[in-house]
Design a protein around this motif. Structure first.
Motif, PDB file in Angstrom:
ATOM      1  N   VAL A 148      53.231  52.691  20.862  1.00 33.71           N
ATOM      2  CA  VAL A 148      53.835  53.943  21.320  1.00 33.71           C
ATOM      3  C   VAL A 148      52.867  55.109  21.140  1.00 33.71           C
ATOM      4  O   VAL A 148      52.894  56.073  21.908  1.00 33.71           O
TER       5      VAL A 148
ATOM      6  N   ARG B  27      57.381  54.258  24.481  1.00 29.87           N
ATOM      7  CA  ARG B  27      56.012  54.610  24.903  1.00 29.87           C
ATOM      8  C   ARG B  27      56.047  55.495  26.150  1.00 29.87           C
ATOM      9  O   ARG B  27      55.280  56.451  26.279  1.00 29.87           O
TER      10      ARG B  27
ATOM     11  N   LEU C 190      60.417  56.090  18.798  1.00 28.09           N
ATOM     12  CA  LEU C 190      61.032  54.799  18.467  1.00 28.09           C
ATOM     13  C   LEU C 190      62.433  54.978  17.899  1.00 28.09           C
ATOM     14  O   LEU C 190      63.339  54.192  18.194  1.00 28.09           O
TER      15      LEU C 190
ATOM     16  N   VAL D 110      57.032  59.141  25.123  1.00 25.82           N
ATOM     17  CA  VAL D 110      56.377  59.809  24.002  1.00 25.82           C
ATOM     18  C   VAL D 110      55.684  61.117  24.397  1.00 25.82           C
ATOM     19  O   VAL D 110      55.547  62.027  23.575  1.00 25.82           O
TER      20      VAL D 110
ATOM     21  N   ALA E 241      55.322  59.334  17.513  1.00 30.73           N
ATOM     22  CA  ALA E 241      55.647  57.971  17.938  1.00 30.73           C
ATOM     23  C   ALA E 241      56.874  57.458  17.193  1.00 30.73           C
ATOM     24  O   ALA E 241      57.737  56.783  17.783  1.00 30.73           O
TER      25      ALA E 241
END
Length: 229
Positions: free
Chosen positions: A105, A155, A127, A158, A123
């Motif tokens: 990510v 990802r 998540l 982000v 990141a």
């Protein structure tokens, strides 16, 4: 208007024989919409998605993102646009197998020039947004298919893109994991993220608020729907 295409054509030229793939595509998508592009194999939906995602160029036609024409952008300008404006989710996840979820990510953040000390925090937040805050140090082989797809979605999110592009996002998942992923897309759209998804599955398309049907390279129908899910 977030995205607008006018009279988009795409031809390929294998062996110098012109093969038309997209024929006079005209679409417009506003910020915050959830749109499915639905069609059978060979209908042109993936080619259309690649042009929307600036991974390919039209043969002719006009393409505007945030009311700015991008058809004559350089490759570097298109790469910058993909990095900052577009997030991609693919059927095959496209995760780096030796990297943890957090490292996968974090990757777009390194391309964006985010300082190293900030990448892990950003990141981790991405998540957590997809419910994987307890899996940040797991590698793809240690995650289920549904969890891998959620890492891929994190990802894509982000860099806070304007648009998430999802190409058959449940194609490699079992039905239960597929439903979870579609519910996540619904949640993201409810939070204001623009989602454009391609699929051949009417059940998956049913999660969207608007469905564009494509057949033989042409948009044949444009249906808006409430979506009761």
């Amino acid at each position: 208007m977030l995205l607008e295409m006018k009279h988009i054509y795409k031809d390929y030229n294998p062996d110098k024989i012109v093969v038309p793939v997209l024929k006079d595509i005209n679409i417009s998508i506003d910020e915050g919409e959830y749109v499915a592009i639905m069609g059978p194999s060979g209908s042109g939906k993936t080619t259309l998605m690649n042009i929307i995602g600036c991974l390919d160029r039209p043969t002719k036609g006009e393409y505007f993102l945030e009311e700015e024409s991008i058809v004559n952008y350089s490759e570097n300008e298109l790469a910058d646009l993909r990095l900052k404006t577009l997030g991609f989710v693919f059927q095959s996840f496209n995760l780096l197998p030796k990297q943890t979820a957090l490292e996968n990510v974090s990757l777009p953040l390194s391309y964006a020039g985010i300082p190293v000390k900030n990448r892990k925090k950003i990141a981790f937040q991405a998540l957590a947004r997809v419910g994987l805050q307890d899996r940040v140090h797991f590698r793809p082989s240690e995650l289920s298919g549904g969890q891998q797809q959620r890492v891929a979605i994190a990802r894509a999110l982000v860099n806070n893109p304007k648009i998430i592009l999802a190409d058959e996002p449940t194609g490699a998942l079992d039905s239960h994991s597929g439903i979870q992923v579609m519910e996540l897309f619904q949640q993201l759209n409810d939070d204001g993220v623009t989602v454009i998804m391609i699929t051949h599955d009417a059940n998956i398309a049913g999660y969207a608020k608007r469905v564009l049907h494509i057949f033989d390279g042409r948009i044949t129908d444009d249906n808006s729907q409430k979506g009761d899910r």
